[in-house]
Design an enzyme around this catalytic site. Structure first.
Site, PDB file in Angstrom:
ATOM      1  N   GLY A 173       0.843  -1.184   0.000  1.00  0.00           N
ATOM      2  CA  GLY A 173       0.000   0.000   0.000  1.00  0.00           C
ATOM      3  C   GLY A 173       0.880   1.236   0.000  1.00  0.00           C
ATOM      4  O   GLY A 173       1.756   1.379   0.854  1.00  0.00           O
ATOM      5  N   VAL A 203       3.806  -1.275   3.788  1.00  0.00           N
ATOM      6  CA  VAL A 203       3.361   0.069   3.439  1.00  0.00           C
ATOM      7  C   VAL A 203       4.560   0.920   3.036  1.00  0.00           C
ATOM      8  O   VAL A 203       5.621   0.854   3.658  1.00  0.00           O
ATOM      9  CB  VAL A 203       2.633   0.731   4.638  1.00  0.00           C
ATOM     10  CG1 VAL A 203       2.386   2.209   4.379  1.00  0.00           C
ATOM     11  CG2 VAL A 203       1.321   0.002   4.927  1.00  0.00           C
ATOM     12  N   LYS A 204       4.360   1.694   1.982  1.00  0.00           N
ATOM     13  CA  LYS A 204       5.367   2.669   1.563  1.00  0.00           C
ATOM     14  C   LYS A 204       4.852   4.060   1.915  1.00  0.00           C
ATOM     15  O   LYS A 204       3.743   4.438   1.518  1.00  0.00           O
ATOM     16  CB  LYS A 204       5.607   2.557   0.056  1.00  0.00           C
ATOM     17  CG  LYS A 204       6.535   3.628  -0.515  1.00  0.00           C
ATOM     18  CD  LYS A 204       6.709   3.424  -2.013  1.00  0.00           C
ATOM     19  CE  LYS A 204       7.529   4.536  -2.662  1.00  0.00           C
ATOM     20  NZ  LYS A 204       7.708   4.316  -4.114  1.00  0.00           N
ATOM     21  N   THR A 205       5.650   4.808   2.671  1.00  0.00           N
ATOM     22  CA  THR A 205       5.255   6.153   3.041  1.00  0.00           C
ATOM     23  C   THR A 205       6.485   7.045   3.065  1.00  0.00           C
ATOM     24  O   THR A 205       7.604   6.587   2.828  1.00  0.00           O
ATOM     25  CB  THR A 205       4.528   6.166   4.394  1.00  0.00           C
ATOM     26  OG1 THR A 205       3.866   7.425   4.552  1.00  0.00           O
ATOM     27  CG2 THR A 205       5.486   5.938   5.558  1.00  0.00           C
TER      28      THR A 205
END
Length: 294
Positions: A173, A203-205
């Site tokens: 995500g 998750v990539k943020t």
């Protein structure tokens, strides 16, 4: 046909050795199926628990961005120095040698380009059968939490997670941050937690200078940071080090690798930060020493 065992053959069931019930090395992943864990263990190095992903999916919304004019020329030399390739199916089929052993995180969301004011109007352009055919280890979906098409992009994520779970393919995500969104711990923590709650396997943020450790702590699955816009090499290495030091389990860098003065040297320097926990100044010295020698 296999021959029958002889009567009285001695068997050893090791009754004095309890069966191991060790957990999986990656946070939040212990209850996943074997195939999913196997794919994640190709993305994340089991020895360090971390990953260096190379993002070169920019063309799906930006066209031939600087550094990716010829992916066959600029990306292929970087493959030995990263753990995972994040790209579109078009880039994979046309520019990446099929002999490569590196896992692929396949970009599956699409629908808008930089020619539109609102890039959040996305759909899913790659189905699960295509991901299986391409041997993908994971699928990446862009999500605009708080954006104009928030519900649509979260539905995209949910659909991909559901399909991936049936076939043992992980879902990444990606928290996309629009112009109106602040890249602070409050927003990034909210967005990352939402994607994890919906079932994203990692998750990539973005990294934020303050309270990033709280963003990581509040997300029950692994976080990898986005490289973001091109910044000077020492700053990119410092960002990577600070993110890993505060709990991120990897980086998904694009422009800060392929648009560096020496992309191969930079990929090797980033790798030593992520996997060897090398300090930024020493990693930058390594970059300087390697520059121009590849």
């Amino acid at each position: 046909m296999p021959s029958k065992e002889k009567p009285g053959s001695k068997k050893n069931f090791h009754v004095d050795v309890p069966m191991s019930t060790e957990g999986f090395f990656l946070r939040g992943s212990n209850a996943l199926d074997w195939g999913m864990k196997n794919r994640l263990s190709r993305i994340f190095n089991p020895e360090t628990g971390r990953t260096v992903m190379l993002a070169f999916d920019h063309g799906y919304l930006m066209g031939p961005t600087t550094g990716l004019e010829r992916m066959d020329v600029t990306v292929v030399p970087l493959i030995p120095y990263v753990d995972c390739l994040m790209c579109t199916r078009g880039a994979l089929r046309t520019c990446i040698p099929p002999e490569t052993r590196k896992p692929v995180c396949l970009r599956v969301s699409t629908g808008a380009t930089i020619l539109k004011d609102d890039m959040s109007d996305e759909c899913i352009g790659v189905d699960i059968e295509e991901a299986v055919r391409l041997g993908a280890a994971a699928m990446a979906v862009q999500c605009y939490v708080g954006g104009a098409c928030e519900r649509q992009t979260l539905e995209n994520l949910s659909r991909v997670i559901n399909a991936g779970n049936r076939y043992g393919i992980a879902t990444l995500g990606v928290t996309a941050v629009g112009k109106e969104m602040a890249r602070d711990a409050r927003y990034l923590g909210l967005a990352s937690r939402v994607l994890a709650e919906l079932g994203a396997h990692y998750v990539k943020t973005y990294f934020c200078a303050e309270k990033f450790e709280e963003v990581v702590a509040g997300c029950p699955v692994p976080i990898v940071i986005a490289g973001g816009k091109k910044i000077p090499e020492p700053d990119a290495l410092t960002m990577a080090y600070q993110a890993i030091d505060q709990g991120a389990l990897g980086v998904d860098m694009g422009r800060n690798i392929f648009a560096a003065e020496d992309p191969v040297a930079m990929s090797r320097a980033v790798r030593t930060v992520v996997h060897n926990l090398e300090k930024p100044d020493k990693a930058y010295q390594m970059y300087q020493d390697l520059k121009g020698k590849n």
